[in-house]
Design an enzyme around this catalytic site. Sequence first.
Site, PDB file in Angstrom:
ATOM      1  N   GLU A 190       0.828  -1.200   0.000  1.00 15.12           N
ATOM      2  CA  GLU A 190       0.000   0.000   0.000  1.00 15.12           C
ATOM      3  C   GLU A 190       0.868   1.258   0.000  1.00 15.12           C
ATOM      4  O   GLU A 190       0.607   2.216  -0.744  1.00 15.12           O
ATOM      5  CB  GLU A 190      -0.926   0.005   1.214  1.00 15.12           C
ATOM      6  N   SER A 249       7.080 -19.850  -1.828  1.00 19.46           N
ATOM      7  CA  SER A 249       7.415 -21.245  -1.601  1.00 19.46           C
ATOM      8  C   SER A 249       6.922 -22.069  -2.770  1.00 19.46           C
ATOM      9  O   SER A 249       6.070 -21.636  -3.544  1.00 19.46           O
ATOM     10  CB  SER A 249       6.766 -21.752  -0.305  1.00 19.46           C
ATOM     11  N   ASP A 321      -4.869 -10.272   1.329  1.00 18.87           N
ATOM     12  CA  ASP A 321      -4.675  -8.886   1.739  1.00 18.87           C
ATOM     13  C   ASP A 321      -5.285  -8.739   3.126  1.00 18.87           C
ATOM     14  O   ASP A 321      -6.483  -8.505   3.280  1.00 18.87           O
ATOM     15  CB  ASP A 321      -5.347  -7.934   0.745  1.00 18.87           C
ATOM     16  N   ASP A 324      -4.473  -3.469   6.310  1.00 23.02           N
ATOM     17  CA  ASP A 324      -4.967  -2.237   5.700  1.00 23.02           C
ATOM     18  C   ASP A 324      -4.407  -1.035   6.445  1.00 23.02           C
ATOM     19  O   ASP A 324      -4.340  -1.036   7.687  1.00 23.02           O
ATOM     20  CB  ASP A 324      -6.494  -2.177   5.742  1.00 23.02           C
TER      21      ASP A 324
END
Length: 800
Positions: A190, A249, A321, A324
């Site tokens: 972000e 990975s 996600d 924030d």
Amino acid sequence: MFNRYPMLSRTGVFLLLPLILAVLYTFSWVKSTIFEEDSSFTVQGIEQDISVTVDEFGVPSIDANSDSDAFFAMGFLHAKDRMWQMEVQRRMGKGETAEIFGRSSLSQDIWMRTLGLHAVAEASWENYDDDFKAAMVAFSAGYNAWLAQTDELPVEFSLFNVEPKPWTPVDSIVIGKLFSLMLSFNLSRELDAVRAMSLLPEQHFRALYPDIPQAHISTSLAEQTSLDIESNYAQLQAQRFGKQKDLGSNGWVVSGEHTTNGVPILANDPHLGIELPSMWYAAKIKGDKINSAGMTFPGLPFVIFGKNEDIAWGGANFTIDKQDVVLHEFNPNSPNQYASSTGWKPLDIEVQQIHIKSEFPDALRTKQPPYELFIARTESGPILDYVPGSLNGMSLKWTALDATDLSLKALLQLNYAKDWHSFRSALSHLVSPSLNVFYADRAGNIGMSASGLIPIRKVGQGKVPVPNTQFAWTGYVPWEEMPYIYNPPEGFIANANENYLPTSYPYFVGSDWAEPTRANRIKRILKKRIDNGQKVDAEFNRVMQLDVVDDNVRHLQRILIEQYGFNPEQAIRKGFLTWDGDMSSDSPYPALYVSFIEHLREELVRPHFKLAGTGSVLDDRVSSLVSRVETGTLLRLLEEEPYWCIKQSAQQQQTCIAVINSAFDKAQAELTKLVGSNPDNWRWSEIVSREYTHRPLGDMEALKSSFKTYISGDGTPHTINVANYRFDEDDGYIQNAGATFRHVFELTPDISYHFINSTGQSGHIYSAHYADMMPMMHTNTLIKSTESKSQYTLNLRPAE
């Protein structure tokens, strides 16, 4: 000599003898801190005798009559072999490293205390169930039993004058939080987007961040973004992963229908920053119910990735996600209040003191006063850039900062899972880190389940910061709707952190997926093998884990030839266009490719950032933004967005050719500077070194020869055998991230287990097991757990 120069001889003996004796004493003392022989200990806190057999590689097998005693033994062993590593990790999570390392660690402590990992761990401890608490209490008791009986601590404790404190269950939860932090990138993404918007023309920003509408980022928002936040977070992540994001990975599992012995095979190799000692510790743990083997994390008493009597499992980051950034306005008339959708609310403000060790020699230095840190918290999370009296700030909403995060319960319960249902049931408790967990069982089933909480947002998708007056998480994706794959018709499952979700999936998960290059190659190799009617075995998987073909090479070659008519006169450039992308090739092309991509990134991307080349702190941030442009994105810009090549009054195709030629010229000049002008000497294996660094001693100039180790490197960020690297003007390319262990499971009746750790089992520098696995890791010489020889035995007996 002694007869001809008697005075010189006596002086030499006078000066050198004490030094020699001091070195011999130090060596003897350090060796005395290592226990690697048959021993018996009488300890408080166990119910019955415990036997621990340690094999020739330092891998322990715990045989206890209860799970509680087994977890006790795990704590005893972690303390014996990894006490300093655990001490540093514990202090990092609590924000107490400046107490032992000095002012250089202050920014890290400020960051950790601002996040409040230790406070969250204390709160979540109250929410765990009795079984979990019992496991953590037993583990802590085992650690403390070793601490109580040992007279000699690892050498680092003496070097930094540190007295270790008893371990607590909350310390283990902090370790789990740090593991989650390593695998969480959304905050930096972000902030990257906000910073890039302020420094790039609109068209260029849209090309680099196609999923973020620029209208969502205001200029004032970009100005609010704190460089300190970006720097602290980026520094921590770079230490674990390097600069590029495409490090995750590999994992795959193949149905018994396509294997030599008719049972499923699971292969896995997690990618993180490479350290000395390894962040993993191999162990076998047997109690009255638990019977698991695999990789543990020092500070936690159970297997993270491994196998039990019925199933095997491995993991890869599932890039939800889950972080924030929330923008806050503070009340100018009452600065301790922040704006919310329902009016002004009070900030929760706390003042903490961070103690700072004086610089060496501390006895001759003035004692440094504690640093006073103001921490402010909101309903969404801690303010990351709080300054008393400021008018705005940014907080972090993150799933792992909730006291209801009981993720360690999920990892513990995996050790007891018997089938797909109990496996999925265990994972339902995982909040953060978010993982794709691979599965195979002795009944012949294969699968992969996503895990971790996926937030559902009131506004937007969490790709850019949102004002607190608009921000809210309205819930999480129900567990029943989390993605999974079970017994697919293809007969195999593979994932390398790419987006595998169907477009019809109804929820937004994230946008920080790895480029699909690695995953596509894994799938292509397996599919070709199966389509040809050839069976897969453990050896095939072992070799596959070493694969260093970068498929981006073919893509680049097509662009150069088909789009730009690239037809160079130099023989080395002609050879480059027909090279197959194998980084192990005994030719100059692998090194030329890596260097060319680095210079192409600089030539194509950097000039479009404002302020580039000023030498300012902001320019360092530009360098970081440029370095994170992935190879696939770079090729897309060259192929589809040729305006990136445009320079004053030049035609597009000509300027792109000019950029390409310039990058090639600079790559050749760089290789010439490093190893000479003869291309026969441009071997990638000679130019890249894998760096294993002890923290923090490997970063100290006077000690790095003893606490930093190099071996030949290989691969790129986009090969199956992953390698991330940084460039050093004198030493060339330094690999600082890659596979941290590898293992392969065959789901035979006893589940055959093949593995290798990245360095060794011990954290003691003079232990035979400090780095004995390092050369084996390089060649992926896997250890078969049932074939290793016993080296010594530890017996723990309960005190009367």
